[in-house]
Design an enzyme around this catalytic site. Structure first.
Site, PDB file in Angstrom:
ATOM      1  N   THR A   1       1.015  -1.525   0.224  1.00 31.85           N
ATOM      2  CA  THR A   1      -0.666   0.165  -0.083  1.00 31.85           C
ATOM      3  C   THR A   1       0.794   1.773   0.245  1.00 31.85           C
ATOM      4  OG1 THR A   1      -2.077  -0.914   1.201  1.00 31.85           O
ATOM      5  CG2 THR A   1      -1.936   1.430   1.190  1.00 31.85           C
TER       6      THR A   1
ATOM      7  N   THR B   1       1.611  -4.117   4.363  1.00 30.69           N
ATOM      8  CA  THR B   1       1.296  -4.422   6.226  1.00 30.69           C
ATOM      9  C   THR B   1       0.545  -6.276   5.949  1.00 30.69           C
ATOM     10  OG1 THR B   1      -1.094  -3.862   5.228  1.00 30.69           O
ATOM     11  CG2 THR B   1       1.331  -2.850   6.973  1.00 30.69           C
ATOM     12  N   ASP B   2      -0.239  -6.707   5.054  1.00 28.37           N
ATOM     13  CA  ASP B   2      -0.461  -7.911   4.888  1.00 28.37           C
ATOM     14  C   ASP B   2       0.065  -9.607   5.362  1.00 28.37           C
ATOM     15  OD1 ASP B   2      -3.067  -6.394   4.558  1.00 28.37           O
ATOM     16  OD2 ASP B   2      -3.629  -7.408   2.766  1.00 28.37           O
TER      17      ASP B   2
END
Ligand code: SIN
Length: 311
Positions: free
Chosen positions: A14, A93-94
């Protein structure tokens, strides 16, 4: 600040994402902007001895073992160079906690390797990526810093403990019971505990992973109300090498699932019990038939088992 270089390895996420509307923090496409463009947009970085390299450009939900191989190779190459003080890795981040744990497991670097990320795309009205990058670089340049850590929302998390705990907030990560390593406050570090260990550095773990022609297949399954033998039996029939069960509570498993797991184990499949609880760990008992994950979350236990199977 040492005067030596910090190398930035970019993988997307992101942080490099774009949205059509600056007010849209969720309807964006991750991994769109190159690392040079992102760094050039942060005035605070002017004059810092940075060298950037785009290793991948992915939404981290699509992270692969092949990208990990590339990343591990690039990290090892740069870390071996005297003029490099540390690395910063930009990441979605995932699955950040998985990449952090993987790199710490195979490299246990004596220099800092700092992963950072963003919860809002680069085009947001108030993106969090630039501040996270500035903070991560402060950590990568800090005297005495070492090991793989993650920096997000001004907090430094160790690779062993970090986990994404929130779907939306900027401060999305937690180190659970262990607590964070420290904080970055206006460029200064306030440390609460030790950096990750460098003692586990293991040439075989690193070489086994990078040189492997194929990686073992290790899957995660979850215990839940009504869980049965079906998924385990299907995976065993496909030729699985390892299974991590995200058990309930302190490692409990539905009796039907447990019977299937014990059968799989007796047929040579490595089985590890973690917990689906976000906090705490499975506490071992002397009569355990299915070994526990030594405090690792299901996703990290999967990586540990994969590396163990390669060894
Ligand atoms: C990703 O993990 O690449 C997308 C989500 C994020 O970075 O927050």
């Amino acid at each position: 600040m040492t005067g030596r270089k910090i190398v930035v390895l970019a993988t997307g996420g992101t942080l490099a994402g774009t949205a059509r509307d600056a007010q849209d923090n969720i309807g964006y496409t991750a991994a769109q902007l190159g690392i040079d463009q992102l760094l050039a947009g942060i005035p605070a970085l002017k004059g810092l001895p940075l060298l950037a390299e785009q290793v991948a450009q992915v939404d981290s939900k699509d992270m692969t073992l092949e990208i990990w191989r590339q990343l591990a190779l690039r990290c090892a190459d740069w870390l071996a160079q005297d003029e490099v003080a540390g690395l910063m890795i930009t990441h979605g981040t995932d699955t950040l906690e998985e990449t952090a744990f993987f790199l710490q497991s195979v490299l246990a670097p004596a220099k800092p390797v700092v992963l950072t990320c963003a919860m809002r795309p680069a085009t947001a009205l108030a993106p969090d990526g630039p501040q996270n990058i500035v903070d991560a670089l402060a950590v990568a340049m800090a005297e005495g810093a070492h090991g793989v850590v993650a920096v997000c929302a001004g907090t430094i998390h160790g690779a062993q403990d970090v986990a994404k705990q929130h779907t939306y907030r900027l401060d999305a990560f937690s180190s659970g019971d262990a607590g964070p390593i420290g904080y970055v406050e206006e460029g200064r570090l306030r440390l609460l505990r030790d950096w990750p260990s460098t003692a586990a550095a293991s040439a075989p773990a690193w070489q086994n992973f990078v040189k492997a022609k194929a990686w073992p297949r290790v899957e995660i399954i979850m215990n839940h109300a009504g869980a049965g033998a079906g998924v385990v039996d299907a995976l065993v029939a496909q030729g699985i090498d390892g299974l991590v069960v995200a058990a309930t509570g302190n490692g409990t498993v539905h009796r039907e699932l447990e019977a299937a797991l014990k059968k799989a184990q007796s047929n040579g499949v490595k089985v590890v019990r973690s917990t689906r609880c976000a906090q705490g760990r499975v506490l071992p008992r002397p009569d355990d038939v299915l070994p526990d994950s030594a405090g690792l979350s299901p996703v990290k236990a999967r990586i540990a088992l994969l590396l163990e199977l390669l060894a």
